[in-house]
Design an enzyme around this catalytic site. Structure first.
Site, PDB file in Angstrom:
ATOM      1  N   GLU A 145      -2.684  22.352   8.997  1.00  0.00           N
ATOM      2  CA  GLU A 145      -3.291  20.805   8.765  1.00  0.00           C
ATOM      3  C   GLU A 145      -4.728  21.310   7.207  1.00  0.00           C
ATOM      4  OE1 GLU A 145      -3.381  17.907   8.502  1.00  0.00           O
ATOM      5  OE2 GLU A 145      -1.856  17.848  10.407  1.00  0.00           O
ATOM      6  N   ILE A 168       0.266   8.693   2.055  1.00  0.00           N
ATOM      7  CA  ILE A 168       1.235   9.828   2.259  1.00  0.00           C
ATOM      8  C   ILE A 168       0.445   9.986   4.158  1.00  0.00           C
ATOM      9  CG2 ILE A 168       1.538  12.658   2.244  1.00  0.00           C
ATOM     10  CD1 ILE A 168       0.760  12.328  -0.472  1.00  0.00           C
ATOM     11  N   HIS A 169       1.882  10.282   4.752  1.00  0.00           N
ATOM     12  CA  HIS A 169       1.570  10.423   6.213  1.00  0.00           C
ATOM     13  C   HIS A 169       2.567  11.775   7.108  1.00  0.00           C
ATOM     14  CE1 HIS A 169      -1.361   7.231   6.865  1.00  0.00           C
ATOM     15  NE2 HIS A 169      -0.628   6.217   6.792  1.00  0.00           N
ATOM     16  N   ARG A 170       1.748  12.724   7.370  1.00  0.00           N
ATOM     17  CA  ARG A 170       3.484  13.362   8.249  1.00  0.00           C
ATOM     18  C   ARG A 170       3.848  12.582   8.973  1.00  0.00           C
ATOM     19  NH1 ARG A 170      -0.912  15.261  11.909  1.00  0.00           N
ATOM     20  NH2 ARG A 170       0.408  15.115  14.038  1.00  0.00           N
ATOM     21  N   ASP A 179       0.638  -1.184   0.314  1.00  0.00           N
ATOM     22  CA  ASP A 179       0.013   0.296   0.121  1.00  0.00           C
ATOM     23  C   ASP A 179       0.762   1.197   0.222  1.00  0.00           C
ATOM     24  OD1 ASP A 179      -2.698   0.485   0.542  1.00  0.00           O
ATOM     25  OD2 ASP A 179      -1.749   2.093   1.521  1.00  0.00           O
ATOM     26  N   GLU A 211      -2.602   1.228  -4.635  1.00  0.00           N
ATOM     27  CA  GLU A 211      -2.912   2.823  -5.219  1.00  0.00           C
ATOM     28  C   GLU A 211      -1.723   2.968  -6.128  1.00  0.00           C
ATOM     29  OE1 GLU A 211      -2.155   3.007  -1.763  1.00  0.00           O
ATOM     30  OE2 GLU A 211      -4.588   3.524  -1.026  1.00  0.00           O
TER      31      GLU A 211
HETATM   32 MN    MN Z   1      -3.099   3.758   0.535  1.00  0.00          MN
END
Ligand code: MN
Length: 492
Positions: free
Chosen positions: A289, A167-169, A164, A232
């Site tokens: 944010e 995007i994460h901070r 998978d 994705e």
């Molecule tokens: Mn994902």
């Protein structure tokens, strides 16, 4: 359109289009100054005013403290620009990406030398230091630290072997540590980290930075359109008509995007979800944010122990401002695709198009363009709104308009609200539903109906004409002409 398959080809393409790209050799401090500049150049979205809406992307070529590196911001901060980069019209983006999600092309792992591995730094090297290696900006003087805002986090589920990208901070916390914020109990990589913790194992992860905008946008798909196990990168593959090329990491058992600018390789340590995000700054904030407010620093980030950083020669760091139009497009285009996909299955033909509006950061507000052709279509527009809430659980508000309203023109949408809407009969509220915790009104102190932070009242604003009254609502018609006969320069 020139072939775009990585960040550099995207930049070269944008340089050929007037008004889409600017660059500067003037030195800039990545600490708050860079974002301070771009706010006026093209941030848009929900950024504090004044800002410029639909401005160009910008390349900073002289980064204080980082000789040889540059930073690009705003690649996707205009819907028009994203449409150009995807080779379609700006009204077609949701439909195009939905079609790609329905016909994915899986990524491939290649043995060829990868551009992103031209330069290799290992954590055991004496001078290894993330603060020096990665020109990660802070958005504001109050940020917890330097943030990686556009890192494509790629990991594999320990049970299923399915991968998978999300995007994460991530905030740089020490010379070889990042904090990574994974929303508890949700999303993709988070579920993998939780499972690896149950098994007592670290979770290998790669973070690819500086990629084809097709990857950045499609990485933002969420369940139910892309449930756990749906990679994705296969949607980006469909968008480009060829698989995304991956390369094996040099220090962990995972793959990364071969033509990225930077890759950070490492492991999320099991049970490490108690990292205090602002442990170095003590500001109480993470970073701005998407709703336009400073996000609170989390006390339950996970620890990403970095093993290596690889990058191209003269790498281009890519970043975005959290509340900018860039977030609107990255979150909003997949939202539109998810809503259109679900409504097309349940009510085919009844919704013409969907706009995940910039005022909600691409998540809170959707405008649906509804088609009523027979008397039994009356009421289906409200069913479509319910489907939209199901297709994208973080959606808070839906505005319904008719086919003759331009959903990408806010003035036209508000016109419909002024002339085709009565507040006592056309507002439908569904209180007590979980939405998104970053909406500051989504707070028990706000109203009794909110039992927990992140719960909201979902609301439908039905600005469509009741079908049996339609004869009273025809917009004043004009004579059809070819205006180019009078002012060709305006209609090329
Ligand atoms: Mn994902």
């Amino acid at each position: 359109m020139a072939k775009v398959n990585d960040l550099r080809s995207a930049i070269e393409y944008l340089k050929t289009i007037p008004g889409q790209f600017v660059e500067t050799d003037v030195e800039v401090d990545p600490e708050a100054e860079l974002s301070g500049v771009y706010r006026y150049v093209g941030a848009g979205g929900t950024v504090r005013r004044p800002t410029r809406v639909d401005g160009p992307a910008m390349l900073f070529k002289n980064i204080k403290g980082h000789p040889g590196a540059s930073v690009v911001i705003g690649m996707m901060a205009s819907r028009e620009r994203v449409a150009r980069l995807f080779g379609c019209g700006k009204e077609e983006l949701g439909h195009l990406v939905q079609k790609c999600a329905a016909a994915p092309i899986d990524p491939i792992v290649s043995d060829e030398p990868a551009p992103v591995q031209e330069i290799v730094h290992r954590a055991e090297d004496e001078d290894f230091d993330l603060f020096r290696l990665i020109p990660a900006p802070t958005n504001t003087p109050y940020d917890a630290g330097p943030y990686i805002t556009l890192g494509m986090c790629y990991a594999t589920h320990p049970d299923t072997g399915l991968s998978d990208v999300t995007i994460h901070r991530m905030c740089i916390q020490s010379k070889d540590e990042l904090s990574i914020f994974l929303q508890p109990g949700s999303r993709h990589i988070g579920a993998m980290a939780e499972r690896a913790t149950e098994l007592g194992q670290p979770l290998p992860i790669s973070v690819s930075i500086g990629v084809d905008p097709a990857i950045s946008v499609t990485s933002c798909f969420e369940p139910p359109t892309t449930p756990l196990g749906f990679n994705e990168l296969s949607i980006a593959g469909a968008l480009r008509g060829e698989p995304v090329r991956l390369v094996k990491c040099i220090s962990v058992d995972e793959c990364a995007i071969a033509n990225a600018e930077y890759v950070i390789e490492g492991e999320i340590l099991p049970g490490s979800n108690n990292v205090i995000e602002d442990q170095n700054s003590h500001t109480g904030f993470a970073m701005p944010e998407f709703p336009g407010y400073n996000g609170p620093a989390s006390r339950e980030c996970w620890l990403l122990r970095v093993k290596a950083v690889t990058h191209r020669r003269n790498p281009i760091m890519q970043t975005c401002i959290g509340p900018s139009e860039e977030h609107v497009n990255m979150a909003g285009i997949p939202t539109e695709a998810s809503i259109l996909g679900m409504i097309d299955k349940a009510l085919p033909g009844k919704v013409v198009n969907c706009c995940a509006h910039r005022s909600g950061g691409g998540k809170y507000l959707a405008v649906l363009q509804c088609r009523k052709t027979v008397h039994t279509d009356e009421g289906k527009q409200r069913q479509a709104a319910l489907l939209a809430f199901s297709a994208f659980p973080e959606l808070k508000h839906v505005i319904l308009v008719d086919e003759d309203v331009d959903i990408f023109d806010t003035d036209d949408v508000l016109w419909a609200m002024n002339t085709r809407f009565q507040g006592d009969r056309d507002i439908i509220t569904i209180p007590g539903v979980r939405c998104h915790p970053l909406d500051p009104s989504s707070n028990p102190a706000y109203t009794d109906s909110i039992r927990d932070t992140g719960i909201s009242t979902k609301t439908i604003f039905d600005c469509t004409v009741p079908f049996d009254l339609r004869e009273h609502f025809e917009r004043a018609p004009f004579l059809e002409v070819d205006p180019a006969k009078w002012v060709p320069e305006l209609f090329e």
